[in-house]
Write a protein that holds these residues in place. Sequence first.
Motif, PDB file in Angstrom:
ATOM      1  N   ASP A 297      11.981  -1.195 -20.312  1.00  0.00           N
ATOM      2  CA  ASP A 297      11.403   0.109 -19.989  1.00  0.00           C
ATOM      3  C   ASP A 297      10.736   0.017 -18.615  1.00  0.00           C
ATOM      4  OD1 ASP A 297      10.223   2.569 -19.848  1.00  0.00           O
ATOM      5  OD2 ASP A 297       8.826   2.267 -21.517  1.00  0.00           O
ATOM      6  N   MET A 298      11.513   0.256 -17.570  1.00  0.00           N
ATOM      7  CA  MET A 298      11.016   0.090 -16.199  1.00  0.00           C
ATOM      8  C   MET A 298       9.907   1.074 -15.849  1.00  0.00           C
ATOM      9  SD  MET A 298      14.563  -0.578 -14.096  1.00  0.00           S
ATOM     10  CE  MET A 298      13.653  -0.686 -12.550  1.00  0.00           C
ATOM     11  N   GLN A 299       9.815   2.185 -16.588  1.00  0.00           N
ATOM     12  CA  GLN A 299       8.800   3.190 -16.295  1.00  0.00           C
ATOM     13  C   GLN A 299       7.565   3.050 -17.176  1.00  0.00           C
ATOM     14  OE1 GLN A 299       9.253   5.217 -13.643  1.00  0.00           O
ATOM     15  NE2 GLN A 299      11.099   3.955 -13.396  1.00  0.00           N
ATOM     16  N   ALA A 301       4.239   2.464 -17.562  1.00  0.00           N
ATOM     17  CA  ALA A 301       3.090   2.363 -16.666  1.00  0.00           C
ATOM     18  C   ALA A 301       2.012   1.434 -17.214  1.00  0.00           C
ATOM     19  CB  ALA A 301       2.508   3.763 -16.419  1.00  0.00           C
ATOM     20  N   SER A 302       1.848   1.404 -18.522  1.00  0.00           N
ATOM     21  CA  SER A 302       0.819   0.540 -19.126  1.00  0.00           C
ATOM     22  C   SER A 302       1.100  -0.929 -18.839  1.00  0.00           C
ATOM     23  CB  SER A 302       0.755   0.780 -20.637  1.00  0.00           C
ATOM     24  OG  SER A 302       0.309   2.087 -20.915  1.00  0.00           O
ATOM     25  N   ALA A 303       2.381  -1.316 -18.923  1.00  0.00           N
ATOM     26  CA  ALA A 303       2.747  -2.704 -18.649  1.00  0.00           C
ATOM     27  C   ALA A 303       2.478  -3.045 -17.187  1.00  0.00           C
ATOM     28  CB  ALA A 303       4.211  -2.944 -19.002  1.00  0.00           C
ATOM     29  N   VAL A 304       2.821  -2.122 -16.285  1.00  0.00           N
ATOM     30  CA  VAL A 304       2.561  -2.347 -14.857  1.00  0.00           C
ATOM     31  C   VAL A 304       1.062  -2.511 -14.623  1.00  0.00           C
ATOM     32  CG1 VAL A 304       2.717  -1.332 -12.545  1.00  0.00           C
ATOM     33  CG2 VAL A 304       4.639  -1.096 -14.139  1.00  0.00           C
ATOM     34  N   TYR A 305       0.283  -1.643 -15.261  1.00  0.00           N
ATOM     35  CA  TYR A 305      -1.173  -1.700 -15.104  1.00  0.00           C
ATOM     36  C   TYR A 305      -1.718  -3.049 -15.563  1.00  0.00           C
ATOM     37  CZ  TYR A 305      -6.078  -0.297 -15.356  1.00  0.00           C
ATOM     38  OH  TYR A 305      -7.437  -0.221 -15.176  1.00  0.00           O
ATOM     39  N   MET A 306      -1.241  -3.519 -16.721  1.00  0.00           N
ATOM     40  CA  MET A 306      -1.772  -4.766 -17.267  1.00  0.00           C
ATOM     41  C   MET A 306      -1.323  -5.984 -16.464  1.00  0.00           C
ATOM     42  SD  MET A 306      -3.928  -3.930 -19.391  1.00  0.00           S
ATOM     43  CE  MET A 306      -4.354  -5.650 -19.592  1.00  0.00           C
ATOM     44  N   ILE A 307      -0.144  -5.918 -15.887  1.00  0.00           N
ATOM     45  CA  ILE A 307       0.264  -7.006 -14.985  1.00  0.00           C
ATOM     46  C   ILE A 307      -0.678  -7.047 -13.789  1.00  0.00           C
ATOM     47  CG2 ILE A 307       2.077  -7.830 -13.432  1.00  0.00           C
ATOM     48  CD1 ILE A 307       4.121  -6.701 -15.453  1.00  0.00           C
ATOM     49  N   GLY A 308      -1.023  -5.864 -13.299  1.00  0.00           N
ATOM     50  CA  GLY A 308      -2.006  -5.798 -12.219  1.00  0.00           C
ATOM     51  C   GLY A 308      -3.344  -6.389 -12.625  1.00  0.00           C
ATOM     52  N   MET A 309      -3.787  -6.120 -13.846  1.00  0.00           N
ATOM     53  CA  MET A 309      -5.039  -6.685 -14.345  1.00  0.00           C
ATOM     54  C   MET A 309      -4.952  -8.210 -14.422  1.00  0.00           C
ATOM     55  SD  MET A 309      -7.342  -4.314 -14.918  1.00  0.00           S
ATOM     56  CE  MET A 309      -8.453  -5.118 -16.066  1.00  0.00           C
ATOM     57  N   CYS A 310      -3.781  -8.699 -14.843  1.00  0.00           N
ATOM     58  CA  CYS A 310      -3.607 -10.160 -14.934  1.00  0.00           C
ATOM     59  C   CYS A 310      -3.725 -10.810 -13.551  1.00  0.00           C
ATOM     60  CB  CYS A 310      -2.246 -10.486 -15.556  1.00  0.00           C
ATOM     61  SG  CYS A 310      -2.140 -10.156 -17.318  1.00  0.00           S
ATOM     62  N   TYR A 311      -3.092 -10.195 -12.540  1.00  0.00           N
ATOM     63  CA  TYR A 311      -3.210 -10.730 -11.179  1.00  0.00           C
ATOM     64  C   TYR A 311      -4.681 -10.764 -10.744  1.00  0.00           C
ATOM     65  CZ  TYR A 311       1.723 -11.143  -9.912  1.00  0.00           C
ATOM     66  OH  TYR A 311       3.049 -11.559  -9.817  1.00  0.00           O
ATOM     67  N   GLN A 312      -5.413  -9.730 -11.036  1.00  0.00           N
ATOM     68  CA  GLN A 312      -6.826  -9.707 -10.660  1.00  0.00           C
ATOM     69  C   GLN A 312      -7.603 -10.806 -11.384  1.00  0.00           C
ATOM     70  OE1 GLN A 312      -8.791  -5.790 -10.071  1.00  0.00           O
ATOM     71  NE2 GLN A 312      -6.835  -4.890 -10.750  1.00  0.00           N
ATOM     72  N   LYS A 313      -7.313 -11.004 -12.669  1.00  0.00           N
ATOM     73  CA  LYS A 313      -7.998 -12.053 -13.430  1.00  0.00           C
ATOM     74  C   LYS A 313      -7.661 -13.441 -12.884  1.00  0.00           C
ATOM     75  CE  LYS A 313     -10.008  -9.564 -16.728  1.00  0.00           C
ATOM     76  NZ  LYS A 313     -11.486  -9.561 -16.946  1.00  0.00           N
ATOM     77  N   LYS A 314      -6.444 -13.571 -12.338  1.00  0.00           N
ATOM     78  CA  LYS A 314      -6.035 -14.860 -11.779  1.00  0.00           C
ATOM     79  C   LYS A 314      -6.575 -15.067 -10.359  1.00  0.00           C
ATOM     80  CE  LYS A 314      -1.835 -16.266 -12.385  1.00  0.00           C
ATOM     81  NZ  LYS A 314      -0.358 -16.291 -12.359  1.00  0.00           N
ATOM     82  N   GLY A 315      -7.195 -14.017  -9.789  1.00  0.00           N
ATOM     83  CA  GLY A 315      -7.811 -14.162  -8.474  1.00  0.00           C
ATOM     84  C   GLY A 315      -7.091 -13.456  -7.357  1.00  0.00           C
ATOM     85  N   ASP A 316      -5.900 -12.924  -7.625  1.00  0.00           N
ATOM     86  CA  ASP A 316      -5.152 -12.204  -6.591  1.00  0.00           C
ATOM     87  C   ASP A 316      -5.509 -10.721  -6.712  1.00  0.00           C
ATOM     88  OD1 ASP A 316      -3.382 -11.196  -4.753  1.00  0.00           O
ATOM     89  OD2 ASP A 316      -1.691 -12.434  -5.427  1.00  0.00           O
ATOM     90  N   LYS A 317      -6.680 -10.367  -6.250  1.00  0.00           N
ATOM     91  CA  LYS A 317      -7.208  -9.023  -6.464  1.00  0.00           C
ATOM     92  C   LYS A 317      -6.407  -7.960  -5.728  1.00  0.00           C
ATOM     93  CE  LYS A 317     -11.931 -10.433  -7.558  1.00  0.00           C
ATOM     94  NZ  LYS A 317     -11.772 -10.104  -8.979  1.00  0.00           N
ATOM     95  N   ASP A 318      -5.964  -8.246  -4.503  1.00  0.00           N
ATOM     96  CA  ASP A 318      -5.234  -7.240  -3.737  1.00  0.00           C
ATOM     97  C   ASP A 318      -3.931  -6.849  -4.421  1.00  0.00           C
ATOM     98  OD1 ASP A 318      -7.213  -7.156  -1.839  1.00  0.00           O
ATOM     99  OD2 ASP A 318      -6.210  -8.579  -0.474  1.00  0.00           O
ATOM    100  N   LYS A 319      -3.154  -7.866  -4.782  1.00  0.00           N
ATOM    101  CA  LYS A 319      -1.876  -7.570  -5.427  1.00  0.00           C
ATOM    102  C   LYS A 319      -2.104  -6.868  -6.765  1.00  0.00           C
ATOM    103  CE  LYS A 319       2.564  -9.596  -6.676  1.00  0.00           C
ATOM    104  NZ  LYS A 319       3.422 -10.787  -6.641  1.00  0.00           N
ATOM    105  N   GLY A 320      -3.116  -7.333  -7.464  1.00  0.00           N
ATOM    106  CA  GLY A 320      -3.427  -6.725  -8.747  1.00  0.00           C
ATOM    107  C   GLY A 320      -3.835  -5.278  -8.594  1.00  0.00           C
ATOM    108  N   GLN A 321      -4.653  -5.001  -7.603  1.00  0.00           N
ATOM    109  CA  GLN A 321      -5.115  -3.631  -7.389  1.00  0.00           C
ATOM    110  C   GLN A 321      -3.947  -2.717  -7.011  1.00  0.00           C
ATOM    111  OE1 GLN A 321      -8.512  -2.547  -7.861  1.00  0.00           O
ATOM    112  NE2 GLN A 321      -7.184  -0.737  -8.014  1.00  0.00           N
TER     113      GLN A 321
END
Length: 346
Positions: A297-299, A301-321
């Motif tokens: 399901d490429m659309q 949005a919740s999965a995209v959002y949570m991947i962004g949250m994971c990047y932020q938790k891992k320290g890559d805040k820009d990519k996550g945001q």
Amino acid sequence: MTIGLMAISTVSFAGGLQEPVKPINPDSSNFYLQKGITEKDAGRLQVSLKHFEKAISFDAGNKAVLAQLAPVYYDLRKYQQSKDTYKQLVDLGDASAANYQQLVNLSFNLKQPDDVILYAGKLKSVDPSARVSFYVGKVHYEQENYGEAIKYLTAAGKEDPANAEAPYMIARSYADMLNYKQCIPFFQKAIELDASKNNWMYELGLIYYAIHEDKQALKYILMAGEKGYKKDNEYLENLGIAYLNSGNLEEGVKILGEILKKRPSDLNVLNMVAEAYYYKGKYQQAMDYWDQVLVYDMQNASAVYMIGMCYQKKGDKDKGQQLCDKAIQMDPSLAALKQKKSMPGM
């Protein structure tokens, strides 16, 4: 020769005269009743039924025939005919407790609730000690009349303390009213009385799950499986969730992983595993599963959002945001999550 023959027909063995023996009329109710009883005693019920039906055709009000016919109909699973015959006996004056009990049983089996209540009342009037509360309680339950069901099923439990179905149906009544805490002791009592009912254990596990008592949920779901409950995908999914909710990530993911082998595009299971890893701080594993969601399901949005949250938790805040912002563009309702810093659906 003629005189000799006549003498034989009118002289008894004792030497005296007697009336000629009259044979039973083959066209009589009693004749076919006796033939029916003989066949019934020999275990030939189908043949006996034909004789009893022939007997009743000569005398529709013969209670002796009806008393034989009713149980034979029952034994041959002709339940409506059996009920009608017992009703005839009652209407002819044989209003015994035994006949009323059969009318209660047959009305119940034939799913005729009004007659269950009617004949239960009549049975109670001729035999105050008769145990009818369970039948009446179950009828009320099936009619979703839970107040009356609980009243009669409580009485049924007193009439027969070993009847495990009485507390079970009280439990179901409370559960159907979403009164989960009230139903738990009755589920427990039912299982205590009949430890073979694995479906009751499973139901209780789901009740505990609904009120977030996770360790108890896991206990009873496991118990159901140990007692032979079918371990289909639904069972395994609930078991996996119970393990996750109880803090056992490894076992829960292992079980849900087995489901994904059979149902690789099950988005619900993929999300559950991803969330479980996320809450345990295993962000890369969580991302991997949300990536799988996006494969199907490429659309999403919740999965995209949570991947962004994971990047932020891992320290890559820009990519996550950036990913979180992209998700919000896809689904503006996710903007509220950005402020709350929570997950979708939470």
